[in-house]
Design an enzyme around this catalytic site. Structure first.
Site, mmCIF file in Angstrom:
data_model
loop_
_atom_site.group_PDB
_atom_site.id
_atom_site.type_symbol
_atom_site.label_atom_id
_atom_site.label_comp_id
_atom_site.label_asym_id
_atom_site.label_seq_id
_atom_site.Cartn_x
_atom_site.Cartn_y
_atom_site.Cartn_z
ATOM 1 N N GLY A 1 -24.797 11.833 24.248
ATOM 2 C CA GLY A 1 -23.655 11.580 25.139
ATOM 3 C C GLY A 1 -23.646 10.128 25.580
ATOM 4 O O GLY A 1 -24.574 9.385 25.295
ATOM 5 N N ASP B 1 -38.048 9.781 19.419
ATOM 6 C CA ASP B 1 -37.081 8.718 19.108
ATOM 7 C C ASP B 1 -37.480 7.429 19.826
ATOM 8 O O ASP B 1 -36.658 6.742 20.420
ATOM 9 C CB ASP B 1 -35.656 9.147 19.536
ATOM 10 C CG ASP B 1 -34.602 8.195 18.968
ATOM 11 O OD1 ASP B 1 -33.535 8.033 19.608
ATOM 12 O OD2 ASP B 1 -34.870 7.564 17.921
#
Ligand code: MW8
EC number: 2.7.11.1
Length: 294
Positions: free
Chosen positions: A32, A142
Site C-alpha cells: 500500500g 525484504d
C-alpha cells in the site's frame, strides 16, 4: 494456526476524526501507499499506510505491531479499520521518519561511501532490528536500503527498519509440543523449512553491508538492467569480489564478515547472533575511521 498472541484490535472509529490526512505521498510500500497525516489535537505529523483489508494485510499489521516497540523498527502509533469507498481498509499510523532512506544517504555520498566506522554503526543498528525479529521467529524477507529509514536528518538520527509486507512467522510446525507426525515418517523439510527465511535476511544484510562500504552492490547486471542471467548465476554461485581501489584499504575483519553473510549455503551462512557478536559490529566504536572514498 492463529497465533495466540495478545493481538491488539484496530480502532473502528473514523481515522479522520483524529487525524487530518494530507495527499503528500511519502512512499510506496509493497502492500500500500504511505501518505502524511497530522494528529488534530497535538498537530504532530505521522506517516499513514493505507492497506486494503485482506489476509496478507492483517498478517503484515499483526507482525509489525508485535515488534513495533523495538528501537530500530518504525513504531506503529495506531491502527484503524475503516470502510473507505466501500472497501474495508487497514489504516496504519506510524512515526514519521523525516530523515529519509538509507538508500538516499548512500546515493548522496555519490561514488564514495561512509567511513568504515560509520558503516559499522549503520550495520549495528540494522543488526539490532534483525536480531529483535529473528529472536521472535519473524523473518523480514525484504531487507534493503529503501526499507531502512532515518528518524531525522540530524547526525544523531536513529536508523529503523520498516515495510513488513513480506514478513513471515518462521515457527516450525513440528515442535516437541506438537508432534503431529509419527517421527518415523516425518520428512526433513517438515522439521524446519522456516530456517531459510531467516537466513535470506542475513544474505540481504551482507549485500547492504557491501554497498555501504563501497557504494555499489556485489552482484549486478553488466548493463545496469534489474537482473540478468549472468547476474543470477553470479548470485547462485557466490561470484563476487572486493575490487580495488574501493576495497584496497578496507579491513580484513569487514571482508570476512561479508563473506560469512554472503555464503551461498544457507545452513553454513552466519546467523544474526554470529553477526551481532562479531567484533567489527559489537565494537564499532573501535573500528578504524578509514575513509571509504573511492
Ligand atoms: O548497478 C550498478 C550500481 C552502481 C551503484 C549501485 C547502487 C545500488 C544500490 C545502492 Br543502495 C547504491 C548504489 O548499483 N552497477 C551496474 C551497472 C553497470 C553498468 C551500468 C550501470 N550500472 C555498477 C556500476 C558501477 C560499478 N563500479 C564502479 C567503479 N568501480 C567498480 C564498480 C559497479 C556497479
Amino acid at each position: 494456526m492463529l497465533s495466540l498472541q495478545n493481538q491488539r484490535q484496530p480502532k473502528t472509529t473514523p481515522l479522520v476524526d483524529d487525524y487530518e490526512v494530507s495527499d503528500t505521498v511519502l512512499g510506496l510500500g509493497i502492500n500500500g501507499k504511505v501518505v502524511q497525516c497530522t494528529h488534530r489535537l497535538s498537530k504532530q505529523n505521522y506517516a499513514l499506510k493505507v492497506l486494503l483489508e485482506n489476509e496478507k494485510a492483517r498478517r503484515e499489521v499483526d507482525l509489525h505491531w508485535r515488534v513495533s516497540e523495538c528501537r530500530h523498527i518504525v513504531n506503529i502509533i495506531d491502527v484503524y479499520e475503516n470502510t473507505y469507498r466501500g472497501r474495508k481498509c487497514l489504516l496504519v499510523v506510524m512515526e514519521c521518519m523525516e530523515g529519509g532512506e538509507l538508500f538516499q544517504r548512500i546515493q548522496d555520498k555519490a561514488d564514495s561511501a561512509f567511513t568504515e566506522r560509520e558503516a559499522a554503526q549503520i550495520m549495528h543498528e540494522i543488526c539490532a532490528a534483525i536480531d529483535y525479529l529473528h529472536s521472535r521467529d519473524i523473518a523480514h524477507r525484504d531487507l534493503k536500503p529503501e526499507n531502512l529509514l532515518y528518524t531525522t536528518s540530524q547526525p544523531n538520527a536513529i536508523l529503523k527498519l520498516t515495510d513488513f509486507g513480506f514478513a513471515k512467522e518462521t515457527f516450525s510446525n513440528y515442535t516437541l509440543q506438537t508432534p503431529c507426525y509419527t517421527p518415523y515418517y516425518v520428512a526433513p523439510e517438515v522439521l524446519g523449512p522456516e530456517k531459510y527465511d531467516k537466513s535470506c535476511d542475513i544474505w540481504s544484510l551482507g549485500v547492504v553491508m557491501y554497498i555501504i562500504m563501497c557504494g555499489f552492490p556485489p552482484f549486478y547486471s553488466n548493463h545496469g538492467m534489474a537482473i540478468s542471467p549472468g547476474m543470477k548465476k553470479r548470485i547462485r554461485t557466490g561470484q563476487y569480489d572486493f575490487p580495488d581501489p574501493e576495497w584496497t584499504n578496507v579491513s580484513k575483519a569487514a571482508k570476512d564478515l561479508i563473506k560469512g553473510m554472503l555464503n551461498v549455503d544457507p545452513s553454513e551462512r552466519l546467523r544474526i547472533q554470529d553477526v551481532i557478536s562479531n567484533k567489527w559490529i559489537a565494537q564499532y566504536n573501535d573500528v578504524p575511521q578509514t575513509p571509504l572514498c573511492t
